[in-house]
Motif scaffolding. Sequence first.
Motif, mmCIF file in Angstrom:
data_model
loop_
_atom_site.group_PDB
_atom_site.id
_atom_site.type_symbol
_atom_site.label_atom_id
_atom_site.label_comp_id
_atom_site.label_asym_id
_atom_site.label_seq_id
_atom_site.Cartn_x
_atom_site.Cartn_y
_atom_site.Cartn_z
ATOM 1 N N ALA A 66 -10.445 5.636 4.044
ATOM 2 C CA ALA A 66 -9.340 4.742 3.691
ATOM 3 C C ALA A 66 -9.032 4.940 2.217
ATOM 4 C CB ALA A 66 -9.712 3.295 3.959
ATOM 5 N N ALA A 67 -7.799 5.315 1.917
ATOM 6 C CA ALA A 67 -7.353 5.513 0.538
ATOM 7 C C ALA A 67 -5.916 5.017 0.418
ATOM 8 C CB ALA A 67 -7.451 6.984 0.141
ATOM 9 N N ALA A 68 -5.507 4.712 -0.789
ATOM 10 C CA ALA A 68 -4.138 4.237 -1.067
ATOM 11 C C ALA A 68 -3.789 3.003 -0.246
ATOM 12 C CB ALA A 68 -3.115 5.354 -0.824
ATOM 13 N N PHE A 69 -4.805 2.223 0.138
ATOM 14 C CA PHE A 69 -4.549 1.034 0.955
ATOM 15 C C PHE A 69 -3.873 -0.083 0.166
ATOM 16 C CE2 PHE A 69 -9.072 1.565 -0.109
ATOM 17 C CZ PHE A 69 -9.279 0.507 -0.988
ATOM 18 N N LYS A 70 -3.888 0.030 -1.144
ATOM 19 C CA LYS A 70 -3.234 -0.986 -1.977
ATOM 20 C C LYS A 70 -1.746 -1.100 -1.657
ATOM 21 C CE LYS A 70 -2.343 -1.904 -6.902
ATOM 22 N NZ LYS A 70 -2.700 -1.489 -8.267
ATOM 23 N N ARG A 71 -1.153 -0.003 -1.199
ATOM 24 C CA ARG A 71 0.285 -0.010 -0.912
ATOM 25 C C ARG A 71 0.637 -1.004 0.198
ATOM 26 N NH1 ARG A 71 2.532 6.262 -1.067
ATOM 27 N NH2 ARG A 71 2.718 6.397 -3.325
ATOM 28 N N ASN A 72 -0.338 -1.360 1.041
ATOM 29 C CA ASN A 72 -0.088 -2.291 2.138
ATOM 30 C C ASN A 72 -0.740 -3.645 1.905
ATOM 31 O OD1 ASN A 72 -0.383 0.671 3.686
ATOM 32 N ND2 ASN A 72 1.370 -0.559 4.280
ATOM 33 N N MET A 73 -1.058 -3.933 0.658
ATOM 34 C CA MET A 73 -1.706 -5.187 0.323
ATOM 35 C C MET A 73 -0.829 -6.372 0.724
ATOM 36 S SD MET A 73 -4.587 -6.043 -0.968
ATOM 37 C CE MET A 73 -5.517 -7.198 -1.966
ATOM 38 N N GLY A 74 -1.442 -7.325 1.416
ATOM 39 C CA GLY A 74 -0.771 -8.579 1.722
ATOM 40 C C GLY A 74 0.110 -8.583 2.943
ATOM 41 N N ASP A 75 0.264 -7.424 3.633
ATOM 42 C CA ASP A 75 1.155 -7.429 4.796
ATOM 43 C C ASP A 75 0.429 -7.753 6.097
ATOM 44 O OD1 ASP A 75 -0.166 -5.092 5.510
ATOM 45 O OD2 ASP A 75 1.560 -3.775 5.228
ATOM 46 N N GLY A 76 -0.902 -7.886 6.045
ATOM 47 C CA GLY A 76 -1.667 -8.284 7.224
ATOM 48 C C GLY A 76 -1.874 -7.200 8.249
ATOM 49 N N SER A 77 -1.339 -6.011 8.011
ATOM 50 C CA SER A 77 -1.485 -4.931 8.985
ATOM 51 C C SER A 77 -2.884 -4.336 8.918
ATOM 52 C CB SER A 77 -0.447 -3.836 8.737
ATOM 53 O OG SER A 77 -0.674 -3.226 7.474
#
Length: 693
Positions: A66-77
Amino acid sequence: MKVGIDLGTTYSAVARYDKNTSKPVIIPNAFGKEITPSVICFLDDGDILVGEDAKDMQSNGTGVNAAAFKRNMGDGSIAVSFNGKDYTSEDLSAMLLKHLIEDAEKATGEKIDEAVITVPAYFNDFQRTATIRAGEACGVKVSKIINEPTAAAISYGYKHAADKTVMVYDLGGGTFDVTIVRITKGNIEVIGTEGNHILGGKDWDAAIVKYVCDQFIDEYDVDPRDDLPTKNELIVAAEGYKKTLSIAESVTIPLNYDGYSAKYTLTRDEFESMTEHLLSATKDVCNSLIDSLQITWTDIDEILLVGGSTRMPSVSRFLRDLTGREVIAHSDTDLAVAKGAAITAELYCSNATGLRAMQVSDVTAHSLGVLSVAQDGRKYVNEIMIKRNSKVPTTTRRQFTIKKGNVTDKIEVYTLQGESRVPLDCNVLAKVVISGFFNRGQGVIIDIEYNYDENGVVNITAFQDGEPLNVEAQPVPDDIRWMGGDPHDKPSDEAILKNIAICVDLSRSMEMGNGDVLPIDAAKQSIRDFVNTLQDKDTYFSLIGFGDKIKVVQELTNDGYAILNSIDELKVKMVGRGTDASPLDMARSIVSSKPGVGIIVVLTDGIWGKKDNAVEQARGCRDDNITIIAVGFGEADTSFLRQIATVDDGALFTTIDRLGETFGTIATAISSGNMGLREGAAPGGRTQVSSRD
């Protein structure tokens, strides 16, 4: 001990303020390094690696990374699934923060009890609160959330007494922010900020991977990205090649795959040419901020570069040409954000010593509004309470009325974040129920207070005659399509007519898979499931293939058998090998041919040839109130997806194995009306709230 943490997309860092030297210092990780890769690896034996070890595993394809997961922060996905457990970006961020804190505690021999954590300036309320929760899950108090460019400006400005206005150009690994600050005697005043949270250095890395693989395909007719270990090795190596091109005129890239060996030379000029569109995307953000603040480039004294990706020579040259101003590199390009957070942590410490008094003021990047009824009473609107780029913390109080004859003892209030007047084009942040007010049906005036706190997080309170009322937070309903309807409509179960055009990229890259599943096969199955989920008598589908040309595979129909059969007809390269043709004008014409809501879903895995043309076509769709949802995977250009999507968060980046899940999310959003749909009946029984401006 109090620390500042730069929770980055690609790399993270921890810093503290050293009172003995009166300077912020980086706390090294267990490997003695100042920065830690923001990577997590799940191994088959159940072990979970974080940081340096995880990045090593990523480079050889071991485990689930898992990398660059910050881009989806807060969307609950779901960011990654492993051994039957799902992890969101918030979960992964908490794991990364825990690792950073443990390493810092071992290095200093002290317990960390408080932290200031940085976020991109353009993070919204969902993303900020998710970051706070991730920090608190590690057992530390998050004393403040601070914007990354502001932290960098603090690191730069706390030593400078000269008065100047500075634009902080922050190009990190996965996000881009631009912020204008005034530095006066070392004090920091943020004037305005704007950004793109899905644009960053990784997009430049992806361009190198694509270049090399395209060369290899042309020479040997096989794609190295078909093999996951080879692909991951290329992704990791691309970052190094990018760095080399920042100091050398060319780089030689070796590639061995499937029994073939090759070496390719990439020059800096070629690299800059094929990534020119990415710099252009940052130009749009810079100009938008300048225009919104009603200033000119002559009002800026200098441009401050922050973020490792700003080391690319093209960045400073581009900014000098754009602005005509002096461009300077921060002395701690990679570490400025963490050091600024450490200074902030010291400032917020009640017994701070060794650091002179320093005033810091920041702004909010998004307008805060409330769902209200337009003056003509015929539609709902986003009534903006606090404008973007307002100073934080900030509070505004507005009066709202409950009409005479209405004896309700509670009202629903929906808060929105975004600039559009149209509610469904914004993020619906929260629903609160206000109760406890005195009402005899003679008309009631309630004061509702909207607040952005110093972290940019939203709070709501309410009063009647100065007395506080009960404010209860409730989940936002799944179905919010009534926000696009007429407030006077009676309750109705009548379905909304929907015309959906599905546009599928059929360029050659769609047959270049990473193992068992080809992209085109995954796309077909995901579209089938999508159609089956939404299919009913009121929903019409059209299917369009695009590449160098455009082909309407299926005209608009609600015949499920016909649309499913047309999906089977999709073939790679049936409309050419590349993606020079935009399908948006054709899709616009098709979805407008029948009454109902027009929705265009674009699926692509490559970089389009004529982006300007596609963006112009997207503007036409927006003008016609047609929703565009852009789904990308593989080598898709995320900044471009965002430009053609017509609603907030309408640009979705995914992977082949999560393509079905992504289409499922879109189907749910369309069913609920939460994708910019502008038709539909408002359910009855709702108290009408109108503003007394």
